[in-house]
Scaffold this active site. Structure first.
Site, PDB file in Angstrom:
ATOM      1  N   VAL A 127     -15.245   5.155   1.810  1.00  0.00           N
ATOM      2  CA  VAL A 127     -14.409   4.204   1.087  1.00  0.00           C
ATOM      3  C   VAL A 127     -12.998   4.757   1.046  1.00  0.00           C
ATOM      4  CG1 VAL A 127     -14.060   2.938  -1.068  1.00  0.00           C
ATOM      5  CG2 VAL A 127     -16.378   3.546  -0.345  1.00  0.00           C
ATOM      6  N   CYS A 128     -12.026   3.906   1.318  1.00  0.00           N
ATOM      7  CA  CYS A 128     -10.625   4.270   1.183  1.00  0.00           C
ATOM      8  C   CYS A 128     -10.327   5.490   2.069  1.00  0.00           C
ATOM      9  CB  CYS A 128     -10.327   4.520  -0.302  1.00  0.00           C
ATOM     10  SG  CYS A 128      -8.593   4.554  -0.758  1.00  0.00           S
ATOM     11  N   THR A 129      -9.615   6.492   1.531  1.00  0.00           N
ATOM     12  CA  THR A 129      -9.252   7.653   2.346  1.00  0.00           C
ATOM     13  C   THR A 129     -10.402   8.630   2.521  1.00  0.00           C
ATOM     14  OG1 THR A 129      -8.295   8.691   0.377  1.00  0.00           O
ATOM     15  CG2 THR A 129      -6.798   7.492   1.843  1.00  0.00           C
ATOM     16  N   THR A 147      -9.412   2.062   6.532  1.00  0.00           N
ATOM     17  CA  THR A 147      -9.163   2.859   5.344  1.00  0.00           C
ATOM     18  C   THR A 147      -8.147   2.110   4.490  1.00  0.00           C
ATOM     19  OG1 THR A 147      -8.608   5.091   4.540  1.00  0.00           O
ATOM     20  CG2 THR A 147      -7.311   4.243   6.391  1.00  0.00           C
ATOM     21  N   ALA A 177     -12.253  -0.476   3.282  1.00  0.00           N
ATOM     22  CA  ALA A 177     -10.814  -0.243   3.123  1.00  0.00           C
ATOM     23  C   ALA A 177     -10.560   0.297   1.714  1.00  0.00           C
ATOM     24  CB  ALA A 177     -10.050  -1.525   3.409  1.00  0.00           C
TER      25      ALA A 177
END
Length: 256
Positions: A127-129, A147, A177
């Protein structure tokens, strides 16, 4: 946060999701684990937790470098259930993101744990970074990935093929993202593991039917002055992340 053992009498699976042709049946227990670290974004962790803690016949635990409490980037205290060394081979390994990801990009203990778990996992979910941590572990080369929008341009440094979508699936890797996209991705992972009916049942119990008051959830739809101000606020961390990404690219032999 406490670990959860979900009994086999929870909702049963039906049709497999498209990305998982070897759907796990209800009789096979699942080991699910999330990585915890200082200054992660708690929704990257707790959003998917809401989904994964409800998956039938599964055990969900949170793993960290230690079991000492850590704080998310806004100060929320969280505690791992066990250390990385105590984790079994996980069927589903979940890597959240947040500003604290940067401190782990050269952390051999964490990166080796991610590599080892990914090698035997049925599904790897970032998830995300958290995707950048997978990149630092050398797991993004040749993969389609996404991301957070503020780090999206860094994906090529890790050999990834950037895909500007909320959830991206590449084999047994699933990428969400930024932040709240983790809920969408987690539901897709649940569908792949236990079937669409179970995933929809989980969604219903969560009453996950977002109706945001604004359309500012993406740089493509947010007002230009909001995007500009956000980029200025993130300028320092973006420069730091780019420098780290360039260093990882050199280590991996990736040419951007």
């Amino acid at each position: 946060m406490e670990s959860h053992d979900n009994a086999a009498h929870d909702p049963a699976p039906h049709d497999p999701a498209p990305h998982d042709n070897a759907q796990t049946g209800p009789g096979r227990p699942l080991q699910i684990g999330s990585l915890l670290f200082e200054e992660l974004d708690q929704i990257d962790l707790t959003g998917p937790f809401e989904v994964f803690s409800r998956i039938s016949n599964s055990t969900y635990r949170i793993y960290g470098k230690s079991t000492a409490p850590v704080r998310d980037l806004h100060g929320l205290a969280l505690t791992a259930d066990a250390t990385l060394a105590d984790a079994p081979q996980l069927d589903l390994v979940h890597i959240p993101g947040g500003f604290g990801q940067e401190a782990l990009m050269d952390d051999d203990e964490v990166l080796n744990w991610i590599r080892s778990q990914a090698a035997g996992a049925r599904c790897v979910f970032s998830v995300c970074t958290g995707a950048l941590l997978l990149g630092a572990a050398g797991l993004l080369v040749g993969r389609r990935a996404t991301t957070h929008w503020a780090a999206f341009d860094l994906l090529p440094y890790f050999g990834a093929v950037p895909v500007d979508e909320r959830v991206v699936v590449d084999g047994n890797f699933v990428f969400a993202a930024g932040v709240t996209a983790g809920i969408d991705g987690a539901l897709q992972v649940a569908a792949g593991l236990r079937g669409a009916d179970e995933a929809q049942t989980i969604q219903l119990w969560m009453q996950y039917a977002p109706e945001p008051p604004f359309s500012a959830g993406s740089p493509h739809t947010a007002p230009a002055h909001i995007v500009g101000a956000s980029l200025r606020n993130l300028a320092t961390v973006r420069r730091q992340r780019e420098a780290t990404a360039r260093r990882v690219a050199d280590r991996l032999g990736v040419t951007v």
